[in-house]
Design a protein around this motif. Structure first.
Motif, PDB file in Angstrom:
ATOM      1  N   GLU A 202      -7.784   6.867   9.843  1.00  0.00           N
ATOM      2  CA  GLU A 202      -7.462   6.595  11.241  1.00  0.00           C
ATOM      3  C   GLU A 202      -7.812   5.141  11.576  1.00  0.00           C
ATOM      4  OE1 GLU A 202      -6.013   8.244  13.515  1.00  0.00           O
ATOM      5  OE2 GLU A 202      -6.083  10.363  12.937  1.00  0.00           O
ATOM      6  N   PRO A 203      -6.965   4.450  12.353  1.00  0.00           N
ATOM      7  CA  PRO A 203      -7.318   3.095  12.785  1.00  0.00           C
ATOM      8  C   PRO A 203      -8.569   3.110  13.661  1.00  0.00           C
ATOM      9  CG  PRO A 203      -4.992   3.572  13.180  1.00  0.00           C
ATOM     10  CD  PRO A 203      -5.639   4.862  12.820  1.00  0.00           C
ATOM     11  N   GLY A 204      -9.433   2.113  13.482  1.00  0.00           N
ATOM     12  CA  GLY A 204     -10.641   2.012  14.286  1.00  0.00           C
ATOM     13  C   GLY A 204     -10.908   0.574  14.678  1.00  0.00           C
ATOM     14  N   LEU A 205     -12.025   0.354  15.383  1.00  0.00           N
ATOM     15  CA  LEU A 205     -12.351  -0.986  15.849  1.00  0.00           C
ATOM     16  C   LEU A 205     -12.821  -1.883  14.721  1.00  0.00           C
ATOM     17  CD1 LEU A 205     -14.185  -0.227  19.222  1.00  0.00           C
ATOM     18  CD2 LEU A 205     -11.867  -1.139  18.898  1.00  0.00           C
ATOM     19  N   VAL A 206     -13.481  -1.300  13.720  1.00  0.00           N
ATOM     20  CA  VAL A 206     -14.009  -2.089  12.620  1.00  0.00           C
ATOM     21  C   VAL A 206     -13.132  -1.967  11.384  1.00  0.00           C
ATOM     22  CG1 VAL A 206     -15.987  -2.438  11.092  1.00  0.00           C
ATOM     23  CG2 VAL A 206     -16.355  -1.892  13.519  1.00  0.00           C
ATOM     24  N   LEU A 207     -12.793  -0.760  11.020  1.00  0.00           N
ATOM     25  CA  LEU A 207     -11.930  -0.525   9.868  1.00  0.00           C
ATOM     26  C   LEU A 207     -10.563  -0.068  10.358  1.00  0.00           C
ATOM     27  CD1 LEU A 207     -14.338   1.362   7.430  1.00  0.00           C
ATOM     28  CD2 LEU A 207     -13.662  -1.031   7.365  1.00  0.00           C
ATOM     29  N   ASP A 208      -9.508  -0.819  10.010  1.00  0.00           N
ATOM     30  CA  ASP A 208      -8.176  -0.373  10.391  1.00  0.00           C
ATOM     31  C   ASP A 208      -7.713   0.701   9.411  1.00  0.00           C
ATOM     32  OD1 ASP A 208      -7.078  -1.642   8.130  1.00  0.00           O
ATOM     33  OD2 ASP A 208      -6.742  -3.494   9.217  1.00  0.00           O
ATOM     34  N   GLY A 209      -6.578   1.276   9.693  1.00  0.00           N
ATOM     35  CA  GLY A 209      -6.064   2.344   8.853  1.00  0.00           C
ATOM     36  C   GLY A 209      -4.607   2.603   9.145  1.00  0.00           C
ATOM     37  N   GLY A 210      -3.973   3.365   8.269  1.00  0.00           N
ATOM     38  CA  GLY A 210      -2.543   3.624   8.396  1.00  0.00           C
ATOM     39  C   GLY A 210      -2.193   5.070   8.628  1.00  0.00           C
ATOM     40  N   ARG A 211      -3.161   5.881   9.020  1.00  0.00           N
ATOM     41  CA  ARG A 211      -2.886   7.296   9.229  1.00  0.00           C
ATOM     42  C   ARG A 211      -1.770   7.461  10.263  1.00  0.00           C
ATOM     43  NH1 ARG A 211      -5.543  11.868   7.771  1.00  0.00           N
ATOM     44  NH2 ARG A 211      -5.242  13.730   9.053  1.00  0.00           N
ATOM     45  N   GLY A 212      -0.827   8.328   9.966  1.00  0.00           N
ATOM     46  CA  GLY A 212       0.345   8.491  10.817  1.00  0.00           C
ATOM     47  C   GLY A 212       1.535   7.717  10.322  1.00  0.00           C
ATOM     48  N   GLY A 213       1.317   6.772   9.391  1.00  0.00           N
ATOM     49  CA  GLY A 213       2.426   6.027   8.818  1.00  0.00           C
ATOM     50  C   GLY A 213       3.061   6.752   7.644  1.00  0.00           C
ATOM     51  N   LEU A 214       4.178   6.212   7.194  1.00  0.00           N
ATOM     52  CA  LEU A 214       4.898   6.735   6.036  1.00  0.00           C
ATOM     53  C   LEU A 214       5.056   5.622   5.011  1.00  0.00           C
ATOM     54  CD1 LEU A 214       7.728   8.739   7.849  1.00  0.00           C
ATOM     55  CD2 LEU A 214       5.498   9.587   7.080  1.00  0.00           C
ATOM     56  N   ALA A 215       5.139   6.004   3.731  1.00  0.00           N
ATOM     57  CA  ALA A 215       5.193   5.011   2.666  1.00  0.00           C
ATOM     58  C   ALA A 215       6.168   5.457   1.589  1.00  0.00           C
ATOM     59  CB  ALA A 215       3.798   4.793   2.069  1.00  0.00           C
ATOM     60  N   GLY A 216       6.562   4.501   0.730  1.00  0.00           N
ATOM     61  CA  GLY A 216       7.476   4.826  -0.360  1.00  0.00           C
ATOM     62  C   GLY A 216       7.347   3.846  -1.512  1.00  0.00           C
ATOM     63  N   PHE A 217       7.608   4.326  -2.725  1.00  0.00           N
ATOM     64  CA  PHE A 217       7.559   3.505  -3.930  1.00  0.00           C
ATOM     65  C   PHE A 217       8.839   2.668  -4.039  1.00  0.00           C
ATOM     66  CE2 PHE A 217       5.033   7.334  -5.225  1.00  0.00           C
ATOM     67  CZ  PHE A 217       3.809   6.710  -5.349  1.00  0.00           C
ATOM     68  N   ASN A 218       8.670   1.350  -4.175  1.00  0.00           N
ATOM     69  CA  ASN A 218       9.811   0.436  -4.237  1.00  0.00           C
ATOM     70  C   ASN A 218      10.169   0.070  -5.674  1.00  0.00           C
ATOM     71  OD1 ASN A 218       9.602   0.485  -1.486  1.00  0.00           O
ATOM     72  ND2 ASN A 218       8.903  -1.625  -1.266  1.00  0.00           N
ATOM     73  N   HIS A 219      11.472  -0.166  -5.912  1.00  0.00           N
ATOM     74  CA  HIS A 219      11.996  -0.549  -7.229  1.00  0.00           C
ATOM     75  C   HIS A 219      11.071  -0.098  -8.361  1.00  0.00           C
ATOM     76  CE1 HIS A 219       9.370  -3.957  -6.223  1.00  0.00           C
ATOM     77  NE2 HIS A 219      10.205  -4.260  -5.233  1.00  0.00           N
ATOM     78  N   PRO A 220      10.941   1.215  -8.559  1.00  0.00           N
ATOM     79  CA  PRO A 220       9.890   1.759  -9.435  1.00  0.00           C
ATOM     80  C   PRO A 220      10.099   1.376 -10.893  1.00  0.00           C
ATOM     81  CG  PRO A 220      11.458   3.473  -8.829  1.00  0.00           C
ATOM     82  CD  PRO A 220      11.805   2.270  -7.993  1.00  0.00           C
ATOM     83  N   GLY A 221       9.076   0.781 -11.468  1.00  0.00           N
ATOM     84  CA  GLY A 221       9.136   0.362 -12.863  1.00  0.00           C
ATOM     85  C   GLY A 221       9.469  -1.103 -13.042  1.00  0.00           C
ATOM     86  N   ARG A 222       9.829  -1.798 -11.980  1.00  0.00           N
ATOM     87  CA  ARG A 222      10.112  -3.226 -12.118  1.00  0.00           C
ATOM     88  C   ARG A 222       8.835  -3.980 -12.480  1.00  0.00           C
ATOM     89  NH1 ARG A 222      11.953  -6.911  -7.145  1.00  0.00           N
ATOM     90  NH2 ARG A 222       9.684  -7.210  -7.044  1.00  0.00           N
ATOM     91  N   GLU A 223       7.718  -3.582 -11.874  1.00  0.00           N
ATOM     92  CA  GLU A 223       6.425  -4.133 -12.238  1.00  0.00           C
ATOM     93  C   GLU A 223       5.826  -3.270 -13.343  1.00  0.00           C
ATOM     94  OE1 GLU A 223       7.850  -5.806  -8.786  1.00  0.00           O
ATOM     95  OE2 GLU A 223       7.318  -3.704  -8.928  1.00  0.00           O
ATOM     96  N   PRO A 224       5.149  -3.861 -14.319  1.00  0.00           N
ATOM     97  CA  PRO A 224       4.787  -3.128 -15.534  1.00  0.00           C
ATOM     98  C   PRO A 224       3.787  -2.000 -15.320  1.00  0.00           C
ATOM     99  CG  PRO A 224       3.797  -5.332 -15.529  1.00  0.00           C
ATOM    100  CD  PRO A 224       4.787  -5.293 -14.408  1.00  0.00           C
ATOM    101  N   GLY A 225       2.935  -2.095 -14.278  1.00  0.00           N
ATOM    102  CA  GLY A 225       1.920  -1.061 -14.100  1.00  0.00           C
ATOM    103  C   GLY A 225       2.423   0.250 -13.556  1.00  0.00           C
TER     104      GLY A 225
END
Length: 450
Positions: A202-225
């Protein structure tokens, strides 16, 4: 028909989010900082909006209504774009207008977040040469500016403009994040867990956060890791909603296979993630939205608004393509499980036996009668197994039945392809997917207990 009817529509407003207080603005960054990368209104009622040209005539493309489900409307989206705020060429103030005029209904700006989010970021941005932006990415000031541009362009029922960012670790991979108040850059080289932890917080005054957001893997495998081989965090699974298989003009199904790696699709889903399949332009130029043949996404929404887009992404109710104006929708029905039906991207209660699919694909009159095929993808050791290939002519809804066994893998994905054209990034010799991909549905996730 699969019913996905909307509930009541309520007004949505989009005040500019505050820039927030970064945890790196509170405490000095530790030794894990990625220095290496520097070296290397109204309700959302559905309206034609940008899908209609200035003359009032609809642009090329299929109608927005599915023939196999109800309760949603198709929007055309591009969720991955760049500007001069990181390593793009175009002025950010022009991006949303360009994408709207190109016929997109939904668009996101996702400039790179790398190592600039610290006390000196905004100061250095005004001193260092332009090349700095390509290495270091956005600052707090850039993030606030992107939010203002998105809010100014966002019009419920007509055009949805979204602020996002691309978390960019140069060795293990890039991840897009949307719908968050804050952004986060890379603090520790070679690790996914700090980002996944941030997404859950959760976002806070000292530590921010991304809870509630959505994410996705981009161009998977283009970077070696490869995201530390798609390192899995079950607590973050609901936040990670997408995997890009079309990026620019490329099909990533067999990315890395020639170097002895497994398919990113197989690796990602085997790790435990349950993404939908995304297509994006990953635009770095100045003609956002216009080039034909680059990836894009079709989303099935209950309302044309940020809330409606977020809900569709959470439900994985979208498909990937490289063709503007394409309509794709699909359902799967377990014939031995009381006729349980699920839309693409959803869990399907099924253990074994026949599964009946209904595929709705259309674009315009020029596509009617075109010879295509649908490939039923299933888990494999290194690349997807293909349970069946069904040739069809574009026109009526495509109905077909395939035997599916839960014990042979927990997901099903449909790939629509053109048998007359080659895949520029092929897999094993004679693999059925060595032809040109037209679209991917989001997968169904089998669960005998759903």
């Amino acid at each position: 028909m699969c019913d996905d009817s909307p509930g009541s529509l309520t007004p949505h407003t989009h005040p500019e989010p505050p820039p927030g207080l970064s945890r790196r603005a509170v405490a000095a960054a530790g030794p894990g900082l990625l220095i290496a990368s520097a070296l290397g209104g109204s309700t959302g009622a559905i309206a034609p909006g940008a899908a209609w040209g200035s003359t009032g005539r609809p642009r090329t493309g299929a109608s927005r209504t599915s023939r196999v489900t109800k309760g949603t409307v198709l929007l055309h989206a591009d969720m991955h774009n760049h500007t001069l705020l990181s390593d793009g060429d175009g002025k950010p103030g022009r991006a949303f207008a360009s994408m709207r005029s190109a016929g997109l209904d939904v668009a996101a700006l996702t400039d790179h977040a790398t190592l600039s989010d610290n006390l000196l970021g905004d100061v250095l941005a005004g001193i260092l040469p332009a090349e700095y932006k390509g290495v270091a990415g956005i600052t707090q000031g850039d993030w606030a500016r992107t939010g203002r541009l998105a809010d100014a362009a966002d019009k419920d029922g007509r055009f949805t403009a979204i602020r996002g960012f691309e978390w960019s670790e140069p060795l293990i991979g890039h991840v897009n994040v949307w719908f968050t108040e804050h952004y986060v850059d890379v603090l520790q080289a070679g690790l996914m867990e700090p980002l996944l932890t941030w997404l859950r917080r959760e976002p806070g005054l000292v530590l921010d956060g991304g809870r509630g957001g959505l994410a996705g893997f981009n161009h998977p495998g283009r970077e070696p890791g490869r995201f530390q081989e798609f390192t899995f965090d079950p607590k973050a699974r609901k936040h990670v909603v997408s995997l890009e298989l079309f990026n620019r003009g490329d099909d990533y199904l067999f990315e890395g296979y020639a170097d002895g790696l497994s398919s990113p699709l197989v690796a990602c889903l085997a790790a435990g993630w349950t993404p939908g399949i995304l297509g994006v332009t990953d635009e770095h130029g100045t003609d956002w939205g216009f080039p034909e043949g680059k990836g894009r996404t079709g989303m099935w929404v209950k309302e044309h608004s940020r809330a409606g887009v977020k809900e569709a992404m959470r439900k994985r109710r979208f498909f990937a393509t490289r063709t503007s104006g394409l309509r794709v929708d699909a359902t799967a029905t377990s014939l031995r499980n009381h006729g349980r039906t699920a839309r693409m991207g959803r869990p399907l209660r099924h253990r074994r036996g026949p599964v009946h699919f209904r595929l709705d694909l259309a674009r315009d009159r020029s596509w009617i009668g075109r010879d295509l095929e649908v490939q039923v993808l299933r888990p494999g050791n290194d690349v997807p197994e293909v349970a069946d290939v069904i040739p069809f002519k574009v026109g009526p809804v495509v109905d077909f039945t395939v035997p599916i066994r839960y014990g042979e893998g927990e997901w099903i994905c449909l790939r629509i392809a053109d048998p007359s054209e080659p895949n520029a990034s092929p897999g094993p010799d004679d693999h059925p997917c060595n032809n040109a991909g037209i679209a991917y549905t989001s997968p169904w996730y089998l669960n005998p207990e759903v």
